[in-house]
Structure formats: C-alpha cells, structure tokens
Design a protein around this motif. Structure first.
Motif, PDB file in Angstrom:
ATOM      1  N   LEU A 173       0.826  -1.211   0.000  1.00 26.49           N
ATOM      2  CA  LEU A 173       0.000   0.000   0.000  1.00 26.49           C
ATOM      3  C   LEU A 173       0.864   1.267   0.000  1.00 26.49           C
ATOM      4  O   LEU A 173       0.514   2.256  -0.643  1.00 26.49           O
ATOM      5  CB  LEU A 173      -0.947   0.001   1.196  1.00 26.49           C
ATOM      6  CG  LEU A 173      -2.089  -1.012   1.130  1.00 26.49           C
ATOM      7  CD1 LEU A 173      -2.887  -1.003   2.425  1.00 26.49           C
ATOM      8  CD2 LEU A 173      -2.989  -0.744  -0.067  1.00 26.49           C
ATOM      9  N   LEU A 174       1.995   1.230   0.705  1.00 26.66           N
ATOM     10  CA  LEU A 174       2.918   2.370   0.653  1.00 26.66           C
ATOM     11  C   LEU A 174       3.388   2.612  -0.773  1.00 26.66           C
ATOM     12  O   LEU A 174       3.396   3.756  -1.250  1.00 26.66           O
ATOM     13  CB  LEU A 174       4.137   2.119   1.539  1.00 26.66           C
ATOM     14  CG  LEU A 174       4.046   2.456   2.998  1.00 26.66           C
ATOM     15  CD1 LEU A 174       5.373   2.168   3.691  1.00 26.66           C
ATOM     16  CD2 LEU A 174       3.656   3.895   3.229  1.00 26.66           C
ATOM     17  N   GLN A 175       3.791   1.540  -1.435  1.00 24.06           N
ATOM     18  CA  GLN A 175       4.268   1.670  -2.815  1.00 24.06           C
ATOM     19  C   GLN A 175       3.177   2.238  -3.721  1.00 24.06           C
ATOM     20  O   GLN A 175       3.439   3.109  -4.546  1.00 24.06           O
ATOM     21  CB  GLN A 175       4.749   0.314  -3.343  1.00 24.06           C
ATOM     22  CG  GLN A 175       5.917  -0.273  -2.595  1.00 24.06           C
ATOM     23  CD  GLN A 175       7.116   0.636  -2.577  1.00 24.06           C
ATOM     24  OE1 GLN A 175       7.310   1.423  -1.664  1.00 24.06           O
ATOM     25  NE2 GLN A 175       7.925   0.575  -3.593  1.00 24.06           N
ATOM     26  N   PRO A 212      -6.361   8.934  -4.629  1.00 23.53           N
ATOM     27  CA  PRO A 212      -6.520   7.480  -4.552  1.00 23.53           C
ATOM     28  C   PRO A 212      -7.427   6.873  -5.621  1.00 23.53           C
ATOM     29  O   PRO A 212      -7.277   5.710  -5.977  1.00 23.53           O
ATOM     30  CB  PRO A 212      -7.108   7.262  -3.158  1.00 23.53           C
ATOM     31  CG  PRO A 212      -6.594   8.409  -2.371  1.00 23.53           C
ATOM     32  CD  PRO A 212      -6.597   9.565  -3.326  1.00 23.53           C
ATOM     33  N   ASN A 213      -8.353   7.659  -6.163  1.00 20.94           N
ATOM     34  CA  ASN A 213      -9.240   7.150  -7.211  1.00 20.94           C
ATOM     35  C   ASN A 213      -8.701   7.388  -8.617  1.00 20.94           C
ATOM     36  O   ASN A 213      -9.410   7.174  -9.597  1.00 20.94           O
ATOM     37  CB  ASN A 213     -10.635   7.771  -7.061  1.00 20.94           C
ATOM     38  CG  ASN A 213     -11.292   7.299  -5.786  1.00 20.94           C
ATOM     39  OD1 ASN A 213     -11.325   6.108  -5.494  1.00 20.94           O
ATOM     40  ND2 ASN A 213     -11.798   8.225  -4.993  1.00 20.94           N
ATOM     41  N   GLY A 214      -7.457   7.852  -8.709  1.00 19.54           N
ATOM     42  CA  GLY A 214      -6.829   8.040 -10.008  1.00 19.54           C
ATOM     43  C   GLY A 214      -7.133   9.371 -10.678  1.00 19.54           C
ATOM     44  O   GLY A 214      -6.770   9.579 -11.835  1.00 19.54           O
ATOM     45  N   GLN A 215      -7.766  10.299  -9.959  1.00 19.70           N
ATOM     46  CA  GLN A 215      -8.083  11.613 -10.516  1.00 19.70           C
ATOM     47  C   GLN A 215      -6.924  12.576 -10.251  1.00 19.70           C
ATOM     48  O   GLN A 215      -6.344  12.566  -9.165  1.00 19.70           O
ATOM     49  CB  GLN A 215      -9.365  12.174  -9.881  1.00 19.70           C
ATOM     50  CG  GLN A 215     -10.587  11.312 -10.129  1.00 19.70           C
ATOM     51  CD  GLN A 215     -10.870  11.154 -11.610  1.00 19.70           C
ATOM     52  OE1 GLN A 215     -10.923  12.128 -12.342  1.00 19.70           O
ATOM     53  NE2 GLN A 215     -11.031   9.917 -12.038  1.00 19.70           N
ATOM     54  N   ARG A 221      -6.803  17.741  -1.878  1.00 16.14           N
ATOM     55  CA  ARG A 221      -5.960  16.907  -2.744  1.00 16.14           C
ATOM     56  C   ARG A 221      -5.640  15.650  -1.940  1.00 16.14           C
ATOM     57  O   ARG A 221      -4.624  15.578  -1.266  1.00 16.14           O
ATOM     58  CB  ARG A 221      -4.672  17.634  -3.119  1.00 16.14           C
ATOM     59  CG  ARG A 221      -4.885  18.857  -3.975  1.00 16.14           C
ATOM     60  CD  ARG A 221      -3.539  19.493  -4.329  1.00 16.14           C
ATOM     61  NE  ARG A 221      -3.697  20.636  -5.190  1.00 16.14           N
ATOM     62  CZ  ARG A 221      -3.411  21.894  -4.829  1.00 16.14           C
ATOM     63  NH1 ARG A 221      -2.949  22.146  -3.622  1.00 16.14           N
ATOM     64  NH2 ARG A 221      -3.565  22.877  -5.678  1.00 16.14           N
ATOM     65  N   GLU A 222      -6.516  14.664  -2.045  1.00 15.29           N
ATOM     66  CA  GLU A 222      -6.343  13.455  -1.239  1.00 15.29           C
ATOM     67  C   GLU A 222      -5.021  12.770  -1.563  1.00 15.29           C
ATOM     68  O   GLU A 222      -4.667  12.591  -2.725  1.00 15.29           O
ATOM     69  CB  GLU A 222      -7.489  12.476  -1.488  1.00 15.29           C
ATOM     70  CG  GLU A 222      -8.770  12.894  -0.829  1.00 15.29           C
ATOM     71  CD  GLU A 222      -9.833  11.832  -0.973  1.00 15.29           C
ATOM     72  OE1 GLU A 222      -9.799  10.855  -0.194  1.00 15.29           O
ATOM     73  OE2 GLU A 222     -10.663  11.987  -1.872  1.00 15.29           O
ATOM     74  N   LEU A 223      -4.331  12.390  -0.515  1.00 21.89           N
ATOM     75  CA  LEU A 223      -3.024  11.753  -0.648  1.00 21.89           C
ATOM     76  C   LEU A 223      -3.097  10.250  -0.424  1.00 21.89           C
ATOM     77  O   LEU A 223      -2.423   9.483  -1.093  1.00 21.89           O
ATOM     78  CB  LEU A 223      -2.054  12.360   0.361  1.00 21.89           C
ATOM     79  CG  LEU A 223      -1.893  13.872   0.256  1.00 21.89           C
ATOM     80  CD1 LEU A 223      -1.180  14.415   1.466  1.00 21.89           C
ATOM     81  CD2 LEU A 223      -1.149  14.218  -1.006  1.00 21.89           C
ATOM     82  N   ILE A 224      -3.868   9.853   0.567  1.00 16.44           N
ATOM     83  CA  ILE A 224      -4.001   8.428   0.858  1.00 16.44           C
ATOM     84  C   ILE A 224      -5.482   8.073   0.956  1.00 16.44           C
ATOM     85  O   ILE A 224      -6.313   8.907   1.281  1.00 16.44           O
ATOM     86  CB  ILE A 224      -3.251   8.010   2.143  1.00 16.44           C
ATOM     87  CG1 ILE A 224      -3.693   8.834   3.344  1.00 16.44           C
ATOM     88  CG2 ILE A 224      -1.764   8.108   1.950  1.00 16.44           C
ATOM     89  CD1 ILE A 224      -3.039   8.432   4.644  1.00 16.44           C
ATOM     90  N   GLY A 225      -5.777   6.843   0.632  1.00 20.02           N
ATOM     91  CA  GLY A 225      -7.137   6.346   0.659  1.00 20.02           C
ATOM     92  C   GLY A 225      -7.110   4.844   0.429  1.00 20.02           C
ATOM     93  O   GLY A 225      -6.042   4.226   0.406  1.00 20.02           O
ATOM     94  N   ARG A 253      -8.125  -2.540  -2.682  1.00 19.63           N
ATOM     95  CA  ARG A 253      -8.750  -3.727  -2.072  1.00 19.63           C
ATOM     96  C   ARG A 253      -8.360  -4.985  -2.842  1.00 19.63           C
ATOM     97  O   ARG A 253      -8.022  -6.011  -2.252  1.00 19.63           O
ATOM     98  CB  ARG A 253     -10.265  -3.592  -2.051  1.00 19.63           C
ATOM     99  CG  ARG A 253     -10.776  -2.562  -1.107  1.00 19.63           C
ATOM    100  CD  ARG A 253     -12.292  -2.404  -1.271  1.00 19.63           C
ATOM    101  NE  ARG A 253     -12.687  -1.045  -1.000  1.00 19.63           N
ATOM    102  CZ  ARG A 253     -13.146  -0.618   0.163  1.00 19.63           C
ATOM    103  NH1 ARG A 253     -13.290  -1.446   1.146  1.00 19.63           N
ATOM    104  NH2 ARG A 253     -13.464   0.638   0.334  1.00 19.63           N
ATOM    105  N   ASP A 254      -8.383  -4.888  -4.165  1.00 19.25           N
ATOM    106  CA  ASP A 254      -7.985  -6.023  -4.998  1.00 19.25           C
ATOM    107  C   ASP A 254      -6.516  -6.361  -4.762  1.00 19.25           C
ATOM    108  O   ASP A 254      -6.139  -7.535  -4.676  1.00 19.25           O
ATOM    109  CB  ASP A 254      -8.213  -5.714  -6.480  1.00 19.25           C
ATOM    110  CG  ASP A 254      -9.685  -5.526  -6.820  1.00 19.25           C
ATOM    111  OD1 ASP A 254     -10.551  -5.970  -6.034  1.00 19.25           O
ATOM    112  OD2 ASP A 254      -9.964  -4.926  -7.885  1.00 19.25           O
TER     113      ASP A 254
END
Length: 184
Positions: free
Chosen positions: A37-39, A51-54, A153-157, A163-164
């Motif tokens: 997850l860090l990577q 986190p959603n690729g936006q 500007r979300e950094l982590i999520g 999940r996959d």
C-alpha cells in the motif's frame, strides 16, 4: 473384493498449524500488505493522482510565482505539480503494524502536518503578519491576505483497486506460508 487405502495425513497437521499461526499472528501478512500500500500511494503521489486516479487540482498561478523570502529567488520546484516541490512529503508516509491492525499515515516532519491540510483541504481564511509589519508573497506586499483555502488533494485512501491488491498480497502470502508448511 476389498480394497484398503492408507493415507498419510501428517503434513495436514503442519498446514493447519501454519494457517492457525497466520490467523493468530497476522503481523507478517499485514507488513507485506502495508509495504504494498505504501508503494501504491507513492506511485499515485508521484503521478499527482488522488486514490481514485483523478489528477489533483493544479497549483494557483500565485503559488507558481512565489519567491523564497530570504533569497528573493523563485522557489525551486522538483515539479510544477502540486505537493511535489521538494519531494519531502513522501518521506513522511509510513506504515505501522500493531497486532492485527495496519495503519498507513503521514508522520514525523513538517511535511506530515502539511499533508493533513492537503488531504482534507482548508477553509478560506485571513492571513496577517506575525513577525513583521507586512506579508510578502509572489511579489505582493500587503498587511493582510484573504487566502482562498487549499483545495482538497487526497493523498491516501483505500479505493477498490487497493482492495484487490490487498486480496492478492494476502493470497500470495498465505500460499507461501502453506507451501512452506507442506514442505516439512
């Protein structure tokens, strides 16, 4: 006619013990998941994506014109993208495993505090000088500034793609553990 079959099931004991050990002490598996997850979060951060690729909202023109208050030179940026000026923010991204809990978080330096502002955004506010009679930013000198706030500007999520990924890492980890147990 009669058949008699004998099965050696002793290896099942090792497999069941290994599975039980992973359930009772999941730290190894959680450490693997945390590393992954860090990577993932670092890759998204380097690409300027939430986190959603936006893509993150771009920097304001005033921010791009900012100068260093000491040298009066333009601030050197590693990138024109938000949150990548120095590269220091990623050094504050950590993982921690404690028993059956995994946390991925920012901690440890001034960039960790800034990460919180970017993760959630900030409200508009008035900025006044603390240690001098005026403020100076991007060539503007004034006694107060109506700051519009920072955009979120979300950094982590934890999006579905993560999940996959966690499912795959957990499956791989358990398969390795069970293969090692079978080999005994």
């Amino acid at each position: 006619m009669q058949f008699e079959l004998e099965f050696d099931t002793s290896h099942l004991t090792y497999v069941l013990r290994a599975a039980r050990g992973e359930i009772e002490h999941p730290e190894g598996m959680l450490d693997s998941i945390g590393f992954t997850l860090l990577q993932q979060n670092r890759k998204r951060h380097d690409a300027g994506l939430d986190p959603n690729g936006q893509p993150w909202k771009p920097l304001s023109p005033l921010t791009l014109q900012a100068t260093d208050p000491k040298t009066k030179q333009p601030i050197k940026r590693k990138s024109q993208q938000p949150l990548l000026r120095s590269g220091e923010m990623l050094k504050a991204l950590h993982k921690d495993v404690n028993g059956d809990e995994l946390r991925v978080f920012f901690w440890g330096n001034v960039e960790a505090e800034r990460a919180r502002y970017h993760q959630f955004g900030t409200k508009p506010r008035v900025i006044t000088p603390r240690n001098s009679p005026v403020l100076a930013f991007a060539g503007i000198v004034t006694k107060r500034v109506n700051h519009p706030g920072l955009p979120k500007r979300e950094l982590i999520g934890f999006p579905d793609s993560d999940r996959d990924l966690v499912e795959n890492v957990a499956t791989d980890h358990l398969q390795r553990v069970l293969q090692q147990a079978r080999a005994k």
